[in-house]
Design an enzyme around this catalytic site. Structure first.
Site, PDB file in Angstrom:
ATOM      1  N   CYS A 169       3.006   8.374   1.873  1.00 28.36           N
ATOM      2  CA  CYS A 169       3.282   7.412   2.940  1.00 28.36           C
ATOM      3  C   CYS A 169       3.643   6.083   2.276  1.00 28.36           C
ATOM      4  O   CYS A 169       2.825   5.507   1.558  1.00 28.36           O
ATOM      5  CB  CYS A 169       2.036   7.267   3.811  1.00 28.36           C
ATOM      6  SG  CYS A 169       2.211   6.003   5.067  1.00 28.36           S
TER       7      CYS A 169
ATOM      8  N   CYS B 192       1.701  -5.535  16.387  1.00 28.37           N
ATOM      9  CA  CYS B 192       0.868  -4.568  17.122  1.00 28.37           C
ATOM     10  C   CYS B 192      -0.608  -4.945  16.915  1.00 28.37           C
ATOM     11  O   CYS B 192      -1.039  -5.165  15.776  1.00 28.37           O
ATOM     12  CB  CYS B 192       1.117  -3.139  16.621  1.00 28.37           C
ATOM     13  SG  CYS B 192       2.856  -2.658  16.705  1.00 28.37           S
TER      14      CYS B 192
ATOM     15  N   CYS C 240       4.364  -7.267   8.249  1.00 28.36           N
ATOM     16  CA  CYS C 240       5.212  -6.803   9.360  1.00 28.36           C
ATOM     17  C   CYS C 240       5.207  -7.876  10.438  1.00 28.36           C
ATOM     18  O   CYS C 240       4.194  -8.535  10.652  1.00 28.36           O
ATOM     19  CB  CYS C 240       4.655  -5.489   9.913  1.00 28.36           C
ATOM     20  SG  CYS C 240       5.661  -4.811  11.267  1.00 28.36           S
TER      21      CYS C 240
ATOM     22  N   LEU D 202       3.972   5.357  20.512  1.00 23.03           N
ATOM     23  CA  LEU D 202       4.007   5.045  21.948  1.00 23.03           C
ATOM     24  C   LEU D 202       2.687   4.401  22.399  1.00 23.03           C
ATOM     25  O   LEU D 202       2.669   3.284  22.890  1.00 23.03           O
ATOM     26  CB  LEU D 202       4.297   6.331  22.744  1.00 23.03           C
ATOM     27  CG  LEU D 202       4.667   6.106  24.195  1.00 23.03           C
ATOM     28  CD1 LEU D 202       6.002   5.399  24.323  1.00 23.03           C
ATOM     29  CD2 LEU D 202       4.727   7.431  24.967  1.00 23.03           C
TER      30      LEU D 202
ATOM     31  N   CYS E   3      -3.050  -3.129  14.321  1.00 24.07           N
ATOM     32  CA  CYS E   3      -2.569  -2.878  12.966  1.00 24.07           C
ATOM     33  C   CYS E   3      -2.891  -4.030  12.017  1.00 24.07           C
ATOM     34  O   CYS E   3      -2.554  -5.183  12.294  1.00 24.07           O
ATOM     35  CB  CYS E   3      -1.061  -2.655  13.024  1.00 24.07           C
ATOM     36  SG  CYS E   3      -0.321  -2.500  11.402  1.00 24.07           S
TER      37      CYS E   3
ATOM     38  N   GLU F  21       7.974  -2.226   9.665  1.00 28.04           N
ATOM     39  CA  GLU F  21       8.718  -1.445  10.661  1.00 28.04           C
ATOM     40  C   GLU F  21      10.018  -1.015   9.963  1.00 28.04           C
ATOM     41  O   GLU F  21      10.905  -1.852   9.721  1.00 28.04           O
ATOM     42  CB  GLU F  21       8.981  -2.328  11.892  1.00 28.04           C
ATOM     43  CG  GLU F  21      10.080  -1.867  12.817  1.00 28.04           C
ATOM     44  CD  GLU F  21       9.927  -0.432  13.330  1.00 28.04           C
ATOM     45  OE1 GLU F  21       8.930  -0.142  13.987  1.00 28.04           O
ATOM     46  OE2 GLU F  21      10.844   0.385  13.060  1.00 28.04           O
TER      47      GLU F  21
ATOM     48  N   CYS G  62      -3.265   1.851   8.350  1.00 25.05           N
ATOM     49  CA  CYS G  62      -2.164   0.984   7.923  1.00 25.05           C
ATOM     50  C   CYS G  62      -2.601  -0.448   7.601  1.00 25.05           C
ATOM     51  O   CYS G  62      -3.089  -1.163   8.458  1.00 25.05           O
ATOM     52  CB  CYS G  62      -1.156   0.989   9.074  1.00 25.05           C
ATOM     53  SG  CYS G  62       0.274  -0.003   8.808  1.00 25.05           S
TER      54      CYS G  62
ATOM     55  N   GLU H  87       0.832  -1.204   0.000  1.00 23.95           N
ATOM     56  CA  GLU H  87       0.000   0.000   0.000  1.00 23.95           C
ATOM     57  C   GLU H  87       0.867   1.254   0.000  1.00 23.95           C
ATOM     58  O   GLU H  87       1.895   1.293   0.670  1.00 23.95           O
ATOM     59  CB  GLU H  87      -0.823   0.065   1.285  1.00 23.95           C
ATOM     60  CG  GLU H  87      -1.880  -0.976   1.380  1.00 23.95           C
ATOM     61  CD  GLU H  87      -2.686  -0.802   2.666  1.00 23.95           C
ATOM     62  OE1 GLU H  87      -3.485  -1.681   2.942  1.00 23.95           O
ATOM     63  OE2 GLU H  87      -2.490   0.202   3.361  1.00 23.95           O
TER      64      GLU H  87
HETATM   65  S1  SF4 Z   1       2.009  -0.522  13.600  1.00 18.93           S
HETATM   66 FE1  SF4 Z   1       3.891  -0.569  12.371  1.00 18.93          FE
HETATM   67  S2  SF4 Z   1       5.313  -1.804  13.592  1.00 18.93           S
HETATM   68 FE2  SF4 Z   1       3.268  -2.225  14.415  1.00 18.93          FE
HETATM   69  S3  SF4 Z   1       2.590  -4.035  13.286  1.00 18.93           S
HETATM   70 FE3  SF4 Z   1       1.841  -2.247  12.145  1.00 18.93          FE
HETATM   71  S4  SF4 Z   1       3.371  -1.861  10.592  1.00 18.93           S
HETATM   72 FE4  SF4 Z   1       4.311  -3.188  12.138  1.00 18.93          FE
END
Ligand code: SF4
Length: 341
Positions: free
Chosen positions: A102, A113, A109, A212, A116, A157, A330, A89
């Site tokens: 972006c 998280c 990833c 954070l 996400c 990341e 994301c 993307e």
């Molecule tokens: S927020 Fe960023 S670091 Fe965390 S899982 Fe999604 S892409 Fe990966």
């Protein structure tokens, strides 16, 4: 065959020399590539032998726009198809100062998280420097204008793909390429402390943004597995080091989730953590993601949170929610697309 966008101008000059051609051919090729010309036969300034050699040795492609959605606010979210059929993307946002793109730095990833969508199927592979750059060039071709800002905040990341991201920074900064100032580039990280220190030692003028989202390690571990490895204390120390080496102000990203981290006590705890640091807090009204249970905070809670931070001397703004009508969070669009394949 190698991917031509991974090459710097000097590397391409050396390649032409090694292959019996004048080094100045490299600059001609660069001028075509960075304007989005990827058909070698359209590179009319080149002689036939240089063109044939390029065809034999290089993959000369930009990612193809597979699907694109345009939000009411003008944000364009694209699904890009890479040569190996992987999909990434890229998002183009229009601001008063110009276009910001972006970009993704990895396919998927591995950071896990919980909020996400990019990480739901783990990591597929790193993107090369040229593949990150090619998203910016393809975006520029699409909007017909220069891209003025780049944020590495798409899937992946960035600091987990450190070497390629560093090479990308060199490529995009090169004056024969896009000539983009490092100051106009933001790297967002979930907090890979050792890599933040490595980045600081390079003394680049990049804007660093730390995701954070919580004010205690205990709560952070529930949503960000990386918190099992690095504490908030470690992150803050690495940020202080980054600021001392670069002189740059660092941003902290804080996604507000209703009833979870958006209370008065959370704002006060955040202010205490960041007290005395030359930083900025970006408050992000979390996008609703269909496979997750998070709900966005109310407007009143967001304003209260911001006012509390400001009252405690912390600079804070609420990030304009861009493209919320088009699954712009994301990894969301890619995930919806893959589900429907
Ligand atoms: S927020 Fe960023 S670091 Fe965390 S899982 Fe999604 S892409 Fe990966």
């Amino acid at each position: 065959m190698e991917y031509i966008f991974d090459y710097s101008l000097d590397e391409l000059k050396a390649w032409f020399k090694d292959h019996g051609e004048s080094a100045f051919r490299a600059k001609q090729v660069f001028d075509y590539l960075y304007r989005g010309v990827t058909e070698i036969d359209e590179m009319k300034n080149l002689n036939t032998s240089a063109r044939e050699k390029l065809k034999e040795h290089f993959r000369v492609t930009l990612p193809k726009v597979l699907d694109q959605r345009v939000s009411k606010d003008g944000t364009v979210k694209m699904l890009m198809l890479l040569e190996d059929q992987n999909i990434i993307e890229t998002v183009i946002m229009k601001y008063h100062y110009g276009y910001s793109v972006c970009v993704s730095s990895q396919i998927g990833c591995k950071m896990g998280c919980t909020f996400c969508a990019s990480t739901k199927d783990g990591m597929v592979r790193n993107l090369s420097a040229g593949e990150i750059l090619s998203q910016v060039i393809a975006s520029s071709v699409l909007v017909g204008e220069r891209i003025s800002h780049v944020v590495l905040m798409g899937s992946g990341e960035p600091l987990d793909n450190f070497d390629q991201v560093m090479k990308f920074l060199d490529l995009i900064h090169a004056k024969e390429g896009l000539n983009l100032s490092h100051r106009n580039i933001t790297i967002s990280t979930c907090g890979l402390v050792d890599k933040i220190i490595e980045l600081a030692d390079r003394k680049l003028q990049i804007t660093l943004a730390i995701s954070l989202h919580e004010t205690t390690d205990e709560k952070r571990r529930l949503i960000m597995p990386i918190a099992n490895k690095y504490s908030i204390h470690d992150i803050l120390n690495s940020v202080k080091y980054y600021m001392s080496k670069t002189g740059r102000r660092v941003s902290f990203e804080y996604a507000l989730v209703k009833g979870s981290n958006d209370g008065e006590e959370d704002a006060i705890a955040l202010a205490k953590l960041l007290k005395g640091m030359k930083i900025h807090v970006n408050l992000i009204p979390v996008n609703t993601i269909k496979e997750m249970l998070y709900l966005p905070s109310s407007n009143e809670a967001i304003q209260r949170f911001r006012d509390t931070l400001i009252g405690h001397g912390i600079e804070a703004t609420v990030r304009r929610e861009m493209g919320s009508d088009i699954d712009a969070a994301c990894g969301q669009l890619r995930r919806s697309y893959m589900e429907n394949m």
